[in-house]
Design an enzyme around this catalytic site. Structure first.
Site, short mmCIF file in Angstrom:
data_model
loop_
_atom_site.label_atom_id
_atom_site.label_comp_id
_atom_site.label_asym_id
_atom_site.label_seq_id
_atom_site.Cartn_x
_atom_site.Cartn_y
_atom_site.Cartn_z
N GLY A 78 -34.94 -21.99 -25.78
CA GLY A 78 -35.90 -22.20 -24.65
C GLY A 78 -35.26 -22.54 -23.36
N GLY A 121 -42.42 8.03 -0.68
CA GLY A 121 -43.01 6.77 -0.60
C GLY A 121 -41.88 6.09 -0.25
C1 HXC Z 1 -27.47 -32.38 -31.12
C2 HXC Z 1 -25.57 -31.36 -30.90
C3 HXC Z 1 -26.33 -30.15 -30.28
C4 HXC Z 1 -27.70 -30.15 -30.51
C5 HXC Z 1 -24.31 -29.57 -30.70
N1 HXC Z 1 -24.20 -31.08 -30.65
N2 HXC Z 1 -25.41 -29.17 -30.20
N3 HXC Z 1 -26.02 -32.58 -30.99
N4 HXC Z 1 -28.34 -31.46 -30.87
N5 HXC Z 1 -28.41 -29.43 -29.99
C6 HXC Z 1 -23.21 -31.76 -31.01
C7 HXC Z 1 -22.26 -31.30 -32.47
O1 HXC Z 1 -22.96 -31.99 -33.47
C8 HXC Z 1 -21.11 -31.81 -31.91
O2 HXC Z 1 -21.16 -33.37 -32.01
C9 HXC Z 1 -21.06 -31.88 -30.14
O3 HXC Z 1 -22.38 -31.36 -29.93
C10 HXC Z 1 -19.93 -30.58 -30.18
O4 HXC Z 1 -20.56 -29.32 -30.79
P1 HXC Z 1 -19.55 -28.35 -31.69
O5 HXC Z 1 -20.54 -27.74 -32.62
O6 HXC Z 1 -18.52 -29.05 -32.23
O7 HXC Z 1 -19.19 -27.45 -30.61
P2 HXC Z 1 -18.88 -25.92 -30.43
O8 HXC Z 1 -18.11 -25.50 -31.62
O9 HXC Z 1 -18.26 -25.84 -29.11
O10 HXC Z 1 -20.21 -25.36 -30.47
C11 HXC Z 1 -21.21 -25.57 -29.45
C12 HXC Z 1 -22.43 -24.89 -29.91
C13 HXC Z 1 -22.84 -25.49 -31.42
C14 HXC Z 1 -22.38 -23.33 -29.99
C15 HXC Z 1 -23.47 -25.38 -28.73
O11 HXC Z 1 -22.74 -26.91 -31.36
C16 HXC Z 1 -24.38 -25.39 -31.49
O12 HXC Z 1 -24.77 -24.07 -32.20
N6 HXC Z 1 -25.05 -26.12 -31.48
C17 HXC Z 1 -26.81 -26.13 -31.88
C18 HXC Z 1 -27.51 -25.18 -30.85
C19 HXC Z 1 -28.84 -25.33 -31.25
O13 HXC Z 1 -29.39 -24.55 -32.06
N7 HXC Z 1 -29.66 -25.96 -30.45
C20 HXC Z 1 -31.10 -25.74 -30.40
C21 HXC Z 1 -31.37 -24.47 -29.91
S1 HXC Z 1 -33.16 -24.60 -29.61
P3 HXC Z 1 -19.70 -34.14 -32.31
O14 HXC Z 1 -20.30 -35.67 -32.63
O15 HXC Z 1 -19.06 -33.54 -33.45
O16 HXC Z 1 -18.89 -34.21 -30.83
C22 HXC Z 1 -33.48 -25.28 -28.33
C23 HXC Z 1 -35.01 -25.15 -28.20
C24 HXC Z 1 -35.36 -25.39 -26.56
O17 HXC Z 1 -32.82 -25.97 -27.36
C25 HXC Z 1 -36.67 -25.11 -26.31
C26 HXC Z 1 -37.14 -25.31 -25.00
C27 HXC Z 1 -38.48 -25.10 -24.92
#
Ligand code: HXC
Length: 534
Positions: A170, A403
């Site tokens: 989102g 148009g």
């Molecule tokens: C908390 C998070 C995080 C998150 C990443 N981190 N995403 N912490 N909440 N959403 C943290 C990881 O734990 C990690 O911490 C650091 O950030 C870096 O992440 P990595 O995975 O090591 O980095 P990378 O390999 O580059 O991958 C990046 C990424 C992946 C693709 C963004 O982290 C990921 O898939 N994150 C989750 C994404 C996700 O599903 N988010 C929610 C989406 S739903 P450390 O301590 O190791 O540094 C959403 C709803 C919004 O957002 C709705 C709005 C209406």
């Protein structure tokens, strides 16, 4: 006192490090700048004033009480671009992956509220893993608080989003509501659902880059307006883009000094090919008419049959909308209509006059178009032009058929000045099709139908494939030599600079995607109140 000052300094040093040296190195290894480096390159040197540097999250679950970082994953504040005030937020991927917590959202909202109150743009640099997973619904609420403000600010202050890392779920809807999105090639992506979910639901195998990278969104979906080779190019594009805009809807765009000289452009007399079915590049026309190399194309690789972008003419900022004969003969279709309509609306919201170059054979036929609502989408462009109250000028370079003639900023829908080149063909349709329909019986009865058809085609051409019928009716104000175009436009835009038009009072029209009358008035009220306070 000295020890207190030392403690403050140490806190600030800690904040500057975000998630720490190792994570900063990781960020650099990915070819990305840090949140602070991005701000450094964006703003005038020494102009950045940070707000909320010492903010931390309030979460306690999943051991978060022990893991806090000053700033909580977003750097916010204000500064200047070429001396003009802007508000910025820059997400810090080194802190919980730039994910959005309750306090992270509050910092962004604060910046947005100040920008609205003080009438200056918001520039957001996004690099985030989305909602802070450990905070659950509080984080979702934070997103909604941002969307709420994005919507209020739409049409009141310019909002520019740069995507410089992940932007998923989102979270994408905040940039989507803003006026312009820039993406960095290979290091950024945007999607509502990522590759894993896509695989589970639709069984498609796709990489993040294919699904939502800069190249996908700049060519296939049109979600992003600019695809940038690297972060520095992205930042420079933001600065250039902002140079054409006013700071808010009550303001005028910056005007550059301009000294009148010889405005004749003889090159323009040689651009239109003798054969009316031969393409030419409309960008050549645009670049020969506007000041120097001021043309900044928006949405360059999406819906290429229409060209839109900002430029200057006689020092004035203008928005250019032009059919592109090089691509699909310049027809209007679903994508080009919506692309141009949104651009026209932006220009109108921010007092940027519109210049239209027209060479359009009509709307693209076919089931692909009809089933994807060319009726609705074509109407959006018509609506956008009609509704625009900024100065509007059209130059018909060649075809203006059917148009599409009406839609492309015709006199009938309120254009202020309509020029045509002698090569203009203004008619219901091309001569070949027209002859086939209106002389069908005569042609079929003829001894030699092919010759008859040609003869009738020529007859129709002589009557209508020119600008003079339209000029007789006053639908064209003047037929001009192409070489005179620049000079005519400079004078006409100057003549129109105090244009004032009132539309009927209403809350908002149905296609209108800018802010409602009520919110615009609310903003103007608080904006003026603020000026009075000063
Ligand atoms: C908390 C998070 C995080 C998150 C990443 N981190 N995403 N912490 N909440 N959403 C943290 C990881 O734990 C990690 O911490 C650091 O950030 C870096 O992440 P990595 O995975 O090591 O980095 P990378 O390999 O580059 O991958 C990046 C990424 C992946 C693709 C963004 O982290 C990921 O898939 N994150 C989750 C994404 C996700 O599903 N988010 C929610 C989406 S739903 P450390 O301590 O190791 O540094 C959403 C709803 C919004 O957002 C709705 C709005 C209406």
């Amino acid at each position: 006192m000295q020890d207190k000052i030392a403690s403050l300094k140490s806190k600030k040093e800690e904040a500057l490090l975000g998630g720490g040296k190792k994570r900063i190195d990781d960020q650099h290894k990915k070819g990305k700048l840090t949140a602070r480096e991005r701000i450094h390159f964006l703003l005038d040197e020494g102009s950045f004033e940070e707000i909320g540097m010492l903010v931390t999250h309030r979460a306690t679950d999943f051991g978060l009480a022990k893991e806090k970082y000053l700033g909580d994953g977003v750097v916010t504040g204000y500064g200047k671009i070429n001396g003009r005030l802007v508000y910025v937020f820059s997400q810090d991927f080194t802190v919980f992956g730039g994910s959005l917590s309750e306090t992270h959202a509050e910092k962004i909202c604060r910046i947005m509220d100040m920008a609205m109150q003080n009438g200056a743009p918001v520039i957001g640099m996004n690099d985030s893993g989305g909602a802070r997973i450990q905070e659950g619904v509080v984080s979702l609420g934070g997103y909604a608080d941002i969307f709420y403000r994005n919507t209020l600010a739409s049409g009141v202050i310019p909002q520019i989003s740069a995507i410089m890392g992940p932007c998923a779920g989102g979270a994408v809807y905040s940039p989507a509501i803003t006026d312009f999105i820039m993406m960095v090639e290979n290091t950024s992506y945007m999607f509502v659902t990522g590759p894993n979910v896509v695989k589970t639901v639709t069984h498609e195998e796709v990489t993040s880059e294919e699904l939502g990278g800069a190249s996908t969104h700049s060519t296939k979906s049109g979600v992003t307006h600019f695809s940038c080779a690297n972060e520095i190019e992205c930042i420079n594009n933001i600065k250039k883009l902002f140079s054409y805009m006013p700071s808010n809807c009550e303001d005028l765009p910056p005007r550059l000094k301009y000294e009148e000289g010889n405005e004749t452009r003889t090159e323009l007399n040689n651009i239109i090919p003798a054969n009316p079915n031969q393409p030419y590049d409309i960008r050549e026309v645009i670049n020969n008419v506007v000041d120097g190399d001021t043309f900044l194309e928006v949405h360059k690789n999406f819906a290429e049959n229409i060209v839109v972008g900002f430029a200057r003419i006689g020092g004035r900022s203008i928005g250019v909308v032009a059919n592109q004969p090089m691509f699909l003969a310049g027809v209007l279709d679903n994508h080009s209509s919506t692309k141009a309509a949104r651009f026209v609306r932006f220009c109108d919201c921010f007092n940027i006059p519109l210049l239209v170059f027209e060479d359009v054979p009509g709307f693209l036929p076919g089931t692909g178009q009809e089933w994807n609502a060319i009726i609705t989408n074509g109407a959006k462009l018509l609506y956008a032009f009609r509704e625009a109250t900024v100065p509007r000028i059209t130059v018909i370079t060649r075809k203006a058929y059917g148009g599409a003639y009406d839609v492309m900023n015709s006199k009938h829908i309120g254009a202020d000045m309509n020029y045509a080149w002698p090569s203009a063909e203004i008619a219901v349709m091309g001569a070949k099709g027209a002859a086939e329909i209106i002389f069908k019986k005569e042609i079929s009865k003829a001894e030699n139908p092919a010759d008859k058809w040609k003869e009738k085609e020529q007859e129709y051409n002589e009557l209508f494939a020119n600008p003079y019928k339209a000029a007789e009716h006053g639908f064209i104000d003047e037929v001009i030599e192409p070489s005179e175009t620049r000079s005519k436009l400079i004078k006409a835009f100057k003549m129109l600079e105090n244009k004032a038009v009132k539309l009927p009072k209403k809350k908002h029209g149905i296609y209108r995607c800018r802010n409602s009358y009520f919110f615009k008035k609310l903003f103007c009220f608080s904006f003026h109140l603020n000026i009075l306070r000063k």
